[in-house]
Scaffold this active site. Structure first.
Site, PDB file in Angstrom:
ATOM      1  N   LYS A 248       6.876   9.032   4.510  1.00 51.27           N
ATOM      2  CA  LYS A 248       6.455   9.519   3.201  1.00 51.27           C
ATOM      3  C   LYS A 248       5.361  10.582   3.361  1.00 51.27           C
ATOM      4  O   LYS A 248       4.640  10.585   4.362  1.00 51.27           O
ATOM      5  CB  LYS A 248       5.887   8.374   2.362  1.00 51.27           C
ATOM      6  CG  LYS A 248       6.865   7.295   1.936  1.00 51.27           C
ATOM      7  CD  LYS A 248       6.134   6.222   1.150  1.00 51.27           C
ATOM      8  CE  LYS A 248       7.061   5.092   0.722  1.00 51.27           C
ATOM      9  NZ  LYS A 248       8.021   5.512  -0.307  1.00 51.27           N
ATOM     10  N   ARG A 322      16.004  -2.233  -0.498  1.00 47.94           N
ATOM     11  CA  ARG A 322      17.339  -2.748  -0.813  1.00 47.94           C
ATOM     12  C   ARG A 322      17.954  -3.471   0.373  1.00 47.94           C
ATOM     13  O   ARG A 322      18.824  -4.330   0.205  1.00 47.94           O
ATOM     14  CB  ARG A 322      18.235  -1.607  -1.304  1.00 47.94           C
ATOM     15  CG  ARG A 322      18.494  -0.510  -0.292  1.00 47.94           C
ATOM     16  CD  ARG A 322      18.931   0.790  -0.934  1.00 47.94           C
ATOM     17  NE  ARG A 322      17.812   1.449  -1.619  1.00 47.94           N
ATOM     18  CZ  ARG A 322      17.910   2.585  -2.281  1.00 47.94           C
ATOM     19  NH1 ARG A 322      19.078   3.202  -2.356  1.00 47.94           N
ATOM     20  NH2 ARG A 322      16.864   3.122  -2.865  1.00 47.94           N
TER      21      ARG A 322
END
Length: 473
Positions: A248, A322
């Site tokens: 990130k 996920r």
């Protein structure tokens, strides 16, 4: 020395049963509410408690309100000193109009929200005056008043040398207060866990093959005569998310300590359900790990196999939540629950879509959506239904190397929807809902009764949802 509680003050009870030292006596405040006029004027209507205090003060309160400025608008407050010897500081807060209820466009109870915001503001003002105990007007809805007081006074300063003044709040003689306190404390627990630095609240697992995620499993058996599990909650618990190899940007990365917000809200909701003694059985699952770059971390293009046998091509290591939810959802089915609800700070796309206004809900069940939506109207912590179209499923199943790709084939387009479609591949239960809470993870100034920082949302909605299911049993 004695101090009257608001209940004793209004009913002229013997104050001798509440003995306080001088230091505490001089640190007691009172929050009272007033409604705006239903007409277009500046007249004010006192709540029942405020009217009672005004009678004890021989009308001094209304007199001061009239001469101290124009009508007290919603969310505004005024402080008065020395009106009563037992309450050296009195805050009067504006509640808006009393006739407002559930709003068909805002999807919440406006009166409840106004009470939460006003009481929170009044308590903060008195806290800034270094008061340590505050009596609170129930404003004809003591649960909402309690939620506002408890949520408004929360602060995370465990690691600071100088602490904020600790304040206790109390409401005299009105039911619903304790329930509101528990709802507020439940959300504050989630806020506490989300605010804590990653090196203070962390897991021992990671997204590496030799260090699998740690599973936290919670059981609340509030209905021991019934062995069935009506509700199973799953919370994503990434205790710090750097993005892994798909790193990130550094700006704002410190907020990723709260990427375990799903686990925090789920666990806090179960703790609150237990404190409320709800007659329902709940199981909570929280897969916990960090997502950090290293020589052993997942790499773009890796293929892993889920618990249900499906293979997953990992094209973006920053779409890690996920992956751990997939196995947790598979495991959840082994308990044969009536409903499965998972919460996760899953996608930045949800923040783009809804911002902090509401939690995005993806569900295969109209019944489950109705229960969640009904709960959110009561709590004011809203939810909004999002699409689970096959359109999005095709974007994650059209994969070069495996059964599924962990990101949609069109990259950022509909990112929250493709993430939900991915999770659906691990669900066979007829009543499942995925709550993407990325947009509501933090609060700047959007929710007036929450300070700046991690929000703990939607803990109260999960608790109200569980209470609704318990009432249906």
């Amino acid at each position: 020395l004695h101090c009257l509680s608001i209940c004793q003050l209004l009913h002229h009870s013997n104050p001798g049963n509440l003995n306080l030292p001088l230091s505490q006596l001089l640190s007691i405040g009172l929050v009272l509410g007033v409604y705006e006029s239903e007409e277009e004027d500046d007249s004010l209507h006192l709540t029942e408690s405020a009217a009672g205090v005004n009678r004890v003060l021989s009308g001094k309160l209304t007199e001061l309100l009239k001469i101290s400025g124009p009508g007290l608008k919603k969310g505004k407050s005024r402080i008065f000193y020395g009106l009563h010897e037992d309450f050296p500081c009195i805050a009067v807060v504006g509640l808006g109009r009393n006739s407002l209820g559930v709003c068909g466009t805002e999807y919440w109870d406006t009166c409840k929200e106004n009470i939460r915001a006003a009481i929170a503001g009044g308590c903060r003002v008195l806290q800034n005056h270094v008061l340590t105990h505050i009596e609170v007007d129930g404003c004809n809805d003591s649960q909402s008043a309690a939620e506002g007081a408890v949520l408004g006074l929360f602060t995370y300063d465990d690691l600071k040398t100088k602490k904020k003044t600790r304040v206790t709040t109390q409401l005299g003689c009105v039911s619903g207060w304790e329930k509101g306190v528990l709802y507020g404390e439940g959300q504050n627990l989630a806020r506490y866990l989300m605010e804590a630095p990653a090196n203070h609240v962390t897991s021992t697992g990671s997204l590496r093959s030799e260090e699998p995620p740690v599973f936290l499993e919670l059981h609340y058996n509030g209905c021991p005569d019934n062995a069935q599990c009506p509700l199973l909650l799953v919370g994503k618990g990434i205790t710090f998310d750097s993005g892994g190899i798909s790193l990130k940007p550094p700006s704002g990365m410190d907020a990723m300590r709260a990427d375990m917000g799903g686990a925090a809200t789920v666990c806090s909701a179960i703790v609150t359900a237990a404190a409320l003694n709800l007659p329902i059985n709940i199981i909570g699952l929280a897969p916990l790990c960090e997502n950090m770059p290293s020589g052993k971390a997942n790499k773009p293009g890796d293929v892993v196999t889920a618990k249900n046998g499906k293979t997953i091509q990992v094209d973006n290591t920053d779409a890690e939540g996920r992956l751990i939810l997939a196995d947790a959802l598979c495991y959840a089915h082994s308990f044969n629950p009536r409903a499965i609800v998972n919460a996760a700070t899953l996608t930045g796309a949800m923040d783009v879509a809804l911002g902090s206004a509401a939690t995005g809900v993806f569900t295969n069940s109209d019944w489950l959506w109705e229960q969640l939506h009904k709960a959110s109207v009561v709590t004011g912590d809203r939810v909004w239904r999002m699409p689970l179209f096959q359109h999005y499923t095709r974007q994650v199943t059209d994969c070069q190397l495996a059964d599924l790709n962990n990101v949609g084939k069109y990259s950022r387009s509909g990112g929250a929807c493709t993430a939900a479609a991915f999770l659906r591949e691990f669900v066979t239960a007829p009543h499942w809902a995925h709550l993407d809470i990325a947009g509501v993870m933090t609060n700047k100034d959007e929710v007036p009764y929450l300070k700046k920082g991690m929000s703990g949302r939607p803990t109260r909605t999960l608790v109200e949802f569980a209470a609704g299911l318990a009432n249906q049993a």
